[in-house]
Structure formats: structure tokens, C-alpha cells
Design an enzyme around this catalytic site. Structure first.
Site, mmCIF file in Angstrom:
data_model
loop_
_atom_site.group_PDB
_atom_site.id
_atom_site.type_symbol
_atom_site.label_atom_id
_atom_site.label_comp_id
_atom_site.label_asym_id
_atom_site.label_seq_id
_atom_site.Cartn_x
_atom_site.Cartn_y
_atom_site.Cartn_z
ATOM 1 N N ARG A 40 0.776 -1.248 0.000
ATOM 2 C CA ARG A 40 0.000 0.000 0.000
ATOM 3 C C ARG A 40 0.804 1.292 0.000
ATOM 4 O O ARG A 40 0.266 2.343 -0.301
ATOM 5 C CB ARG A 40 -0.967 -0.002 1.190
ATOM 6 C CG ARG A 40 -2.253 -0.733 0.881
ATOM 7 C CD ARG A 40 -3.156 -0.768 2.073
ATOM 8 N NE ARG A 40 -2.508 -1.505 3.146
ATOM 9 C CZ ARG A 40 -2.976 -1.577 4.391
ATOM 10 N NH1 ARG A 40 -4.060 -0.928 4.730
ATOM 11 N NH2 ARG A 40 -2.338 -2.290 5.290
ATOM 12 N N ARG A 49 -5.290 -2.109 -6.569
ATOM 13 C CA ARG A 49 -6.184 -2.522 -5.466
ATOM 14 C C ARG A 49 -7.592 -1.945 -5.654
ATOM 15 O O ARG A 49 -8.569 -2.567 -5.256
ATOM 16 C CB ARG A 49 -5.554 -2.023 -4.162
ATOM 17 C CG ARG A 49 -6.091 -2.637 -2.923
ATOM 18 C CD ARG A 49 -5.564 -4.046 -2.713
ATOM 19 N NE ARG A 49 -5.871 -4.497 -1.360
ATOM 20 C CZ ARG A 49 -7.019 -5.028 -1.002
ATOM 21 N NH1 ARG A 49 -7.962 -5.242 -1.889
ATOM 22 N NH2 ARG A 49 -7.234 -5.388 0.251
ATOM 23 N N ASP A 86 -0.183 -14.254 0.081
ATOM 24 C CA ASP A 86 -0.281 -14.088 1.535
ATOM 25 C C ASP A 86 -0.159 -15.445 2.207
ATOM 26 O O ASP A 86 -0.514 -16.467 1.617
ATOM 27 C CB ASP A 86 -1.619 -13.444 1.914
ATOM 28 C CG ASP A 86 -1.558 -12.926 3.339
ATOM 29 O OD1 ASP A 86 -1.091 -11.800 3.535
ATOM 30 O OD2 ASP A 86 -1.936 -13.675 4.257
ATOM 31 N N TYR A 162 -3.643 -18.245 13.148
ATOM 32 C CA TYR A 162 -4.769 -17.566 12.475
ATOM 33 C C TYR A 162 -5.943 -18.517 12.281
ATOM 34 O O TYR A 162 -7.101 -18.132 12.437
ATOM 35 C CB TYR A 162 -4.334 -17.026 11.106
ATOM 36 C CG TYR A 162 -3.483 -15.780 11.169
ATOM 37 C CD1 TYR A 162 -4.073 -14.526 11.331
ATOM 38 C CD2 TYR A 162 -2.109 -15.836 11.056
ATOM 39 C CE1 TYR A 162 -3.307 -13.371 11.385
ATOM 40 C CE2 TYR A 162 -1.326 -14.690 11.108
ATOM 41 C CZ TYR A 162 -1.930 -13.458 11.269
ATOM 42 O OH TYR A 162 -1.174 -12.324 11.330
#
Ligand code: 1CP
Length: 358
Positions: A40, A49, A86, A162
Site C-alpha cells: 500500500r 487494489r 499471503d 490464524y
């Protein structure tokens, strides 16, 4: 040309400074890349994006993901390109529901019991990872011969945290409880994750990745006993499998906030390099450099400040590490963690120009 004992069996010089450094060949410059170098802080990333708001779909779009992987290389000419994807693609492909919610981060439908594991399916891997392998292929086609293509996965413990907690966790309560109780569920989940990560990394290598980094971002959470059992042991199994099928591929392991625990654990992983986070002390980094190439470890916060501050901090980190105690080059420059989204591009540019001069 220097050779060191962390060498792979029969290393070949590729004239790719990052890969060559990992294989023990000295170069005249310090190779560098940055964790989260695509992302970003770059206006060209933000533009893409806008076109694809769903982060998982972005990772699974080879045209967009390869373009994003190449963006920082075009601008800054780093020595390594890291696949844009990711660590949570693995649970997604296994069949767990994963959403990335803007300003909140990842949200997963938690998996906490043997019964929940039925939602995961290893048969999906072959097809599920294909778009990512296609991204690697397309990226390699756009990379100069001097660059190194870096593939990656998350560490087993980090990805499991996670999957179990369902999001970024403050105290890892659920996964720690399960580990401390020696739950058979943890063993079963880790077995699935080792299998999936192994296949994923093999696919990335087949598609063109020349180096693998394993991101164990939440390694610094455990006491010695549990660090050994729940972080080092599954990592060792994954790495040994990868080394037996792909002995020529260097592995960088990034155990965030845990390099000291590793140093004192008495275990030695079959890795070529260790990624150091910003909290590591200089004596530890020098000690680790006896066994491994070290990579790191400028605090990404410096990139939010100014040129003068960046320069002095960078020189302070590089000076003791650029040559090891036997005068070999066993150092790759990187940040101690990912670039922050609010990093001014001109500060990143300043750092890159500095590194090219040093
Ligand atoms: O555009 C956006 O808003 C998405 C932000 C983003 C990006 C650019 C996420 C969400 N992931 C990524 C890319 C990414 N993630 C890469 C690409 C290659 C690179 O340029 O380095 C890599 C290697 C990762 C790995 C990753 N994802 C890690 C390990 C490294 C680390 O930062 O510790 C972790 C923990 C994640 C989880 C993740 N992905 C994204 C978020 C917001 C999070 C949660 C982080 C947290 O829990 O604090």
C-alpha cells in the site's frame, strides 16, 4: 570467491547477487530486498487494489499479482522479487473461509476441533494453488537475469494461530491452551499444514522460485519447551522434506522475536539464512552469522522519519554484519518486518540509493 560452511552441497554461481550470497559466494555489493516491498505505500499498488477490492481474488489473479510483484523491482531495482500472495492462502485453498476486511485485517471461520478439520481438504491443493504458480511463471518472465525470485509460506505455528484464533491475536489463548494440553487436534492440524505447505513450496519452486522464505511471524510467543515442540519441530519436518526433494534451494527462516530462543534451543535447522527482526541484539546477530547468512534488520519505523535518520540507523546495522568474523560476505539487507503502508516513497528511494552506494 569465498565459500562458507553454510553452503549447499555443490553450489553454482548464478550471477544473481541475492542467490549467490545465500550459496556462499561473495559479491561486491550487499544484496537487498524488503519484506512487504509490494503493497500500500506504492501508488501503483493502490491503483490496482482499486480494481480488485477482494484481497484473496487479487492474490489468485496471475496478471495482477505478477504485475504487483514486479512493481517495486521496476521502481527500486531490488535484488529479490517476492511473490505477491499471503500466508493465509494456504488455509483458503484447504477450504477454510478467509476474508480480508479493510482496516480490520484477516477474519477466518475458526477451526478448533478434530471435527472442524473435516472442513479442510488436501485434495483441493493441486488445483487451488495453480493461479499462484502461474503468477510465479509470469513474474519470472518479466524479471532480469540478475534478480532472484523468492517464494514463501507462513510457518506452521503462525498459520495455525490464524486458523484457530480466527484473526490476528493478542495473546494466542486458544492455540496455546490446545498446545499446553498436548491436544491431538494440534498434531492433526500441524500434519495437514506441513503437507499443504510442502506441496505449495514445491509448486512454487517448480514454477521458478529460486529461494524460499518461511515467515514465522509469531514465533516470539512461547517459552523454551513449547518453542521447541510447537514451533521448531514442525518447522524442522517441513524444512527436511523440502531439503530432501530440493537440496539446491536455499531457505531463509524468519522467526520473528525468537532468534535468541533459537540460538539457545540446541537445535539446528537445515537452513541457509536466518531473517532477523528489529529487536535482535548485535551479539546475537553476530553469533548467528557464524552458522548462517543473516538477513535484516532495520526497524521499518525508520522509513517514516527522514533521510539523515535512515542513513545513520542503516549504517549502524550494516557495519558489524557486512563481513562475518572470517571476512566472508554473509549478509543480506532487509527490514526487521514489513514496510508500513504510510512509508513515504521518497524515504524508501533514499534507502535504496544508499544501499547501492554502500
Ligand atoms: O492491500 C491490502 O490492504 C492488503 C495488505 C496485505 C499485503 C500487501 C496483506 C494482508 N498481505 C499482503 C501481502 C503479503 N503478506 C506478502 C507479499 C509479499 C511482500 O511484498 O512481502 C507476504 C510475504 C505476506 C505475508 C504475511 N501475511 C505475514 C507474514 C509476514 C508478516 O508481515 O509478519 C502475515 C502475518 C500475514 C497476515 C496478514 N496479511 C494481511 C494482513 C493485514 C495480515 C495480518 C497481519 C497481522 O496479523 O498483524
Amino acid at each position: 570467491m569465498e565459500k562458507t560452511e553454510v553452503l549447499l552441497k555443490n553450489p553454482v554461481r548464478h550471477n544473481r547477487p541475492l542467490l549467490d550470497c545465500l550459496n556462499g559466494f561473495a559479491g561486491d555489493k550487499i544484496p537487498f530486498w524488503f519484506m512487504r516491498q509490494a503493497g500500500r505505500y506504492l501508488p501503483e499498488y493502490r491503483a490496482i487494489r482499486q480494481k480488485e477490492k477482494n484481497f484473496i481474488q487479487l492474490c489468485l489473479n496471475p496478471d495482477l499479482a505478477s504485475e504487483i510483484t514486479l512493481q517495486p523491482i521496476r521502481r527500486f531495482d531490488m535484488d529479490g522479487a517476492i511473490l505477491f500472495s499471503d500466508i493465509l492462502i494456504v488455509p483458503h485453498v484447504l477450504g477454510q473461509r478467509v476474508d480480508f476486511i479493510e482496516s480490520l485485517g484477516p477474519r477466518l471461520e475458526p477451526i478448533r476441533s478434530l471435527q472442524d478439520l473435516q472442513r479442510l481438504n488436501l485434495d483441493r491443493l493441486a488445483d487451488g494453488f495453480n493461479p499462484i504458480y502461474q503468477t510465479v511463471k509470469q513474474t519470472c518472465e518479466g524479471l532480469a537475469n540478475s534478480k532472484t525470485m523468492i517464494g514463501f509460506c507462513g510457518g506452521i505455528w503462525t498459520v495455525a494461530s490464524y486458523m484457530i484464533e480466527g484473526q490476528s491475536s493478542k495473546n494466542y489463548e486458544t492455540i496455546k491452551r490446545l498446545c499446553y494440553l498436548d491436544s491431538p487436534f494440534i498434531t492433526a492440524l500441524f500434519t495437514i499444514l506441513i503437507e499443504a505447505s510442502y506441496h505449495y513450496l514445491c509448486g512454487q519452486i517448480k514454477a521458478g522460485c529460486q529461494v524460499i522464505q518461511i515467515f514465522e511471524s509469531w514465533a516470539g510467543q512461547m517459552d523454551d519447551h513449547n518453542f521447541k515442540n510447537y514451533i521448531l519441530k514442525p518447522t524442522e519436518i517441513l524444512i527436511n522434506r523440502l531439503k530432501s526433494s530440493h537440496p539446491e534451494i536455499p531457505i531463509i527462516w524468519f522467526p520473528k522475536n525468537a532468534s535468541e530462543s533459537y540460538l539457545h534451543s540446541g537445535l539446528k535447522l537445515n537452513i541457509q539464512a536466518i531473517g532477523l527482526d528489529s529487536t535482535v541484539n548485535q551479539a546475537t546477530s553476530r553469533q548467528l552469522q557464524k552458522d548462517y547468512v543473516v538477513q535484516g534488520y532495520l526497524d521499518p519505523i525508520y522509513l517514516l522519519i527522514d533521510a539523515k535518520t535512515i542513513e545513520s540507523a542503516t549504517r549502524r546495522i550494516i557495519e558489524p554484519l557486512r563481513l562475518d568474523s572470517k571476512n566472508n560476505s554473509r549478509y543480506i539487507f532487509n527490514l526487521g518486518h514489513g514496510i508500513l503502508p504510510n512509508s513515504p516513497v521518497e524515504n524508501v528511494e533514499f534507502l535504496v540509493n544508499l544501499l547501492k552506494k554502500l
